[in-house]
Design a protein around this motif. Sequence first.
Motif, PDB file in Angstrom:
ATOM      1  N   PHE A   1       2.237 -17.847   7.272  1.00 25.88           N
ATOM      2  CA  PHE A   1       2.642 -19.242   7.414  1.00 25.88           C
ATOM      3  C   PHE A   1       3.877 -19.457   6.549  1.00 25.88           C
TER       4      PHE A   1
ATOM      5  N   GLU B   1       3.813 -14.808  13.931  1.00 28.17           N
ATOM      6  CA  GLU B   1       2.752 -13.883  14.347  1.00 28.17           C
ATOM      7  C   GLU B   1       3.105 -12.423  14.067  1.00 28.17           C
TER       8      GLU B   1
ATOM      9  N   TYR C   1       4.157 -20.670  11.874  1.00 27.09           N
ATOM     10  CA  TYR C   1       3.387 -19.434  11.792  1.00 27.09           C
ATOM     11  C   TYR C   1       4.194 -18.331  12.464  1.00 27.09           C
TER      12      TYR C   1
ATOM     13  N   LEU D   1      -3.196 -16.676  16.892  1.00 29.94           N
ATOM     14  CA  LEU D   1      -3.689 -17.243  15.639  1.00 29.94           C
ATOM     15  C   LEU D   1      -5.160 -17.639  15.746  1.00 29.94           C
TER      16      LEU D   1
END
Length: 92
Positions: free
Chosen positions: A20, A15, A13, A74
Amino acid sequence: MATHPPYSVVLSYDEHQQKFSVQTADPAKLVPLLAGKLDMPILLDEFDYRIDDEFARRLGVAMLNLLALGKPDLKQYMSVTPRPVTREGDQR
């Protein structure tokens, strides 16, 4: 149908881009990188060898929770049920 050599799947992931990434990798090349890291075996016999929708849901929730441990931002986007979802007629 195309044949593929054996590979592992890596989920990441980002950020900053809020995305993803799923990548494949040669398992042999991952061995030294994963030595001493968290290992979470998921035994198929504990699921009666059923890779069904519920298995996939629980595996996905586990992956998202693991990612969120290292990427706490997340968590704000997550709204998932951590426990098994009971289904009508399910004996588990």
